[in-house]
Enzyme design. Sequence first.
Site, PDB file in Angstrom:
ATOM      1  N   LYS A   1      -1.362 -49.607  -4.367  1.00 34.10           N
ATOM      2  CA  LYS A   1      -1.301 -50.869  -5.124  1.00 34.10           C
ATOM      3  C   LYS A   1      -1.538 -50.465  -6.581  1.00 34.10           C
ATOM      4  CE  LYS A   1      -3.194 -54.007  -6.929  1.00 34.10           C
ATOM      5  NZ  LYS A   1      -2.939 -54.243  -8.365  1.00 34.10           N
TER       6      LYS A   1
ATOM      7  N   GLU B   1     -13.933 -44.747  -8.607  1.00 37.70           N
ATOM      8  CA  GLU B   1     -14.026 -44.165  -9.955  1.00 37.70           C
ATOM      9  C   GLU B   1     -14.110 -45.345 -10.897  1.00 37.70           C
ATOM     10  OE1 GLU B   1     -14.271 -41.102 -10.676  1.00 37.70           O
ATOM     11  OE2 GLU B   1     -13.493 -40.041  -8.935  1.00 37.70           O
TER      12      GLU B   1
ATOM     13  N   CYS C   1     -11.744 -44.040 -19.202  1.00 34.18           N
ATOM     14  CA  CYS C   1     -13.101 -44.217 -18.666  1.00 34.18           C
ATOM     15  C   CYS C   1     -14.040 -43.078 -19.048  1.00 34.18           C
ATOM     16  CB  CYS C   1     -13.073 -44.431 -17.164  1.00 34.18           C
ATOM     17  SG  CYS C   1     -12.072 -43.229 -16.315  1.00 34.18           S
TER      18      CYS C   1
ATOM     19  N   GLU D   1     -18.968 -50.655 -22.510  1.00 36.11           N
ATOM     20  CA  GLU D   1     -17.802 -49.807 -22.725  1.00 36.11           C
ATOM     21  C   GLU D   1     -16.838 -50.584 -23.647  1.00 36.11           C
ATOM     22  OE1 GLU D   1     -15.730 -49.189 -18.990  1.00 36.11           O
ATOM     23  OE2 GLU D   1     -15.131 -47.178 -19.584  1.00 36.11           O
TER      24      GLU D   1
HETATM   25  P1  ADP Z   1      -9.018 -52.832 -15.447  1.00 37.40           P
HETATM   26  O1  ADP Z   1     -10.136 -53.336 -16.288  1.00 37.40           O
HETATM   27  O2  ADP Z   1      -8.710 -51.390 -15.612  1.00 37.40           O
HETATM   28  O3  ADP Z   1      -7.809 -53.716 -15.421  1.00 37.40           O
HETATM   29  P2  ADP Z   1      -9.570 -53.698 -12.750  1.00 37.40           P
HETATM   30  O4  ADP Z   1     -10.716 -53.227 -11.950  1.00 37.40           O
HETATM   31  O5  ADP Z   1      -9.465 -55.139 -13.083  1.00 37.40           O
HETATM   32  O6  ADP Z   1      -9.632 -52.794 -14.031  1.00 37.40           O
HETATM   33  O7  ADP Z   1      -8.189 -53.250 -12.094  1.00 37.40           O
HETATM   34  C1  ADP Z   1      -7.990 -52.025 -11.452  1.00 37.40           C
HETATM   35  C2  ADP Z   1      -7.080 -52.228 -10.256  1.00 37.40           C
HETATM   36  O8  ADP Z   1      -7.722 -53.063  -9.303  1.00 37.40           O
HETATM   37  C3  ADP Z   1      -5.763 -52.919 -10.580  1.00 37.40           C
HETATM   38  O9  ADP Z   1      -4.754 -52.347  -9.767  1.00 37.40           O
HETATM   39  C4  ADP Z   1      -6.050 -54.350 -10.201  1.00 37.40           C
HETATM   40  O10 ADP Z   1      -4.872 -55.063  -9.922  1.00 37.40           O
HETATM   41  C5  ADP Z   1      -6.900 -54.164  -8.964  1.00 37.40           C
HETATM   42  N1  ADP Z   1      -7.765 -55.313  -8.615  1.00 37.40           N
HETATM   43  C6  ADP Z   1      -8.277 -56.272  -9.430  1.00 37.40           C
HETATM   44  N2  ADP Z   1      -9.023 -57.140  -8.741  1.00 37.40           N
HETATM   45  C7  ADP Z   1      -9.005 -56.744  -7.438  1.00 37.40           C
HETATM   46  C8  ADP Z   1      -9.596 -57.235  -6.205  1.00 37.40           C
HETATM   47  N3  ADP Z   1     -10.384 -58.302  -6.180  1.00 37.40           N
HETATM   48  N4  ADP Z   1      -9.330 -56.545  -5.071  1.00 37.40           N
HETATM   49  C9  ADP Z   1      -8.563 -55.454  -5.087  1.00 37.40           C
HETATM   50  N5  ADP Z   1      -7.988 -54.946  -6.194  1.00 37.40           N
HETATM   51  C10 ADP Z   1      -8.202 -55.577  -7.358  1.00 37.40           C
END
Ligand code: ADP
Length: 480
Positions: A173, A248, A282, A384
């Site tokens: 994903k 991570e 990061c 951050e």
């Molecule tokens: P960033 O701040 O780097 O966007 P996120 O943690 O929001 O970090 O996103 C990292 C990944 O996790 C993306 O692929 C995002 O679509 C996915 N993501 C965001 N929310 C969820 C969730 N509740 N469950 C699973 N995956 C998620």
Amino acid sequence: MRHYGLYINGEWLALENLDKIEVINPATGEILGTVPKAGEQETKMAIEAAYEAFGVWSSLPANERADSLKRLHQLILEEREELARIMTLEQGKPLQEAMGEVMYAASFVEWYAEEAKRIYGETIPAWKENKRIMVLRQPVGVVAAITPWNFPAAMVTRKLAPALAAGCTVILKPATQTPLTAMKLFALFEKAGFPKGTVNIITGYAGEIGKAFMEDLRVRKITFTGSTEVGKILMKQSADTVKRISLELGGHAPFIVFDDADLDKAVEGAAASKFRNCGQVCVASNRFYVQENVVEMFIEKLKNKLKHYKVGYGWEEGVHIGPLIDKKGYQKVEQHIQDAVAKGAKIEVGGKGYHRGEAEDAGYFFEPTVLSGVTEDMLVMQEETFGPVMPIIAFRTEEEAIRAANNTRYGLAAYLFTESLSRGIRISEKLEYGIVGLNDGMPSTAQAPFGGFKESGLGREGGHHGLEAFLETKYISIGL
Ligand code: ADP
């Protein structure tokens, strides 16, 4: 503009019935393409495919899995310019840097193609004459990988290459903002001839897809790179089916410069670790501690270096810093600077951002910024920033620097610059971080374990350590 489908069970599915996600260029707002907004149903299809393929893929001799990865490696090298071009368009980073990331991404595929052949078990002397003890390392099963937008290629290969080497099958994903680099990589997976269902990609509602992964007993492992906030949600959700989980997460890296450092080297390291990818990394250094008797000289040298930095579109010649990913990212940088200045910090370099074009959520640029006279109560020192801002604090003693550096919930990367070998080793050992750059602003590499202490995550990626996440240990007790 192209409409991408999803690659599931060895086929590209158009899924015309689903809504679409528009992928935009963060520099201009231009729509680059669309991907399907998939949910639970499509996730289940992908899990089914990966589950069915697991038997085939995990039973292949390691050499054959290695060969597929070697073919993929070669294809990534052949298509590196196209991959870099897509990455710059959807993510914003300068083309030169995107090219660097493609090579970095390829290096994980090469490394794990080699490691695939060295997943050794053990035999252990038994306690009884008629017993034997054999220990096998076996693939954990179906893996779901969730990746972020800041490294659209490298985060994919850093997870998928070791998983595939171990014998696992995968569903990826990718981040909603940057799925096109991943789609291109999947076209290469297809060309490399991985058996159907071995690798699958799904885009859409992140929360719904994540939940479907978590609830399904057939998914045995989640590997995630992203925010600490989402990492914590996943960790909670994983409890119900006791999934193996690698995380991570965010960092808040200190960068310490002692008065016995080679200041030119320290400035090079600081600029590389801070301004790469517009600070959206990061492991980017986020807090700078410089010993008080060299702080002025350090800032002077930085100013000289940053004079030549060009902010602009990533595809333009000579650009060092591209756009921030979106308006929210921009506003956070602005807020951190305003808060610091209001609390007494001085802007030494930069400090300004601008919005180009008409698009509401794209076209946000920021100058490389250096702040002096910073104090620990400022937002820049507590969160951050994920932007091109360097807050500098002067310190006196070694103890003071170590205490300040460790005073955080995070523990991903830390940097220190000193020409004293004993000081360097002494402090490296005391820093509560998973990665220490000792006179090195760019420690990430495929051969080494990457990962954090504390709330920066769980597990390691890279090196032979990176395979561990995808292996179970089985003990066979043999009676003769
Ligand atoms: P960033 O701040 O780097 O966007 P996120 O943690 O929001 O970090 O996103 C990292 C990944 O996790 C993306 O692929 C995002 O679509 C996915 N993501 C965001 N929310 C969820 C969730 N509740 N469950 C699973 N995956 C998620």
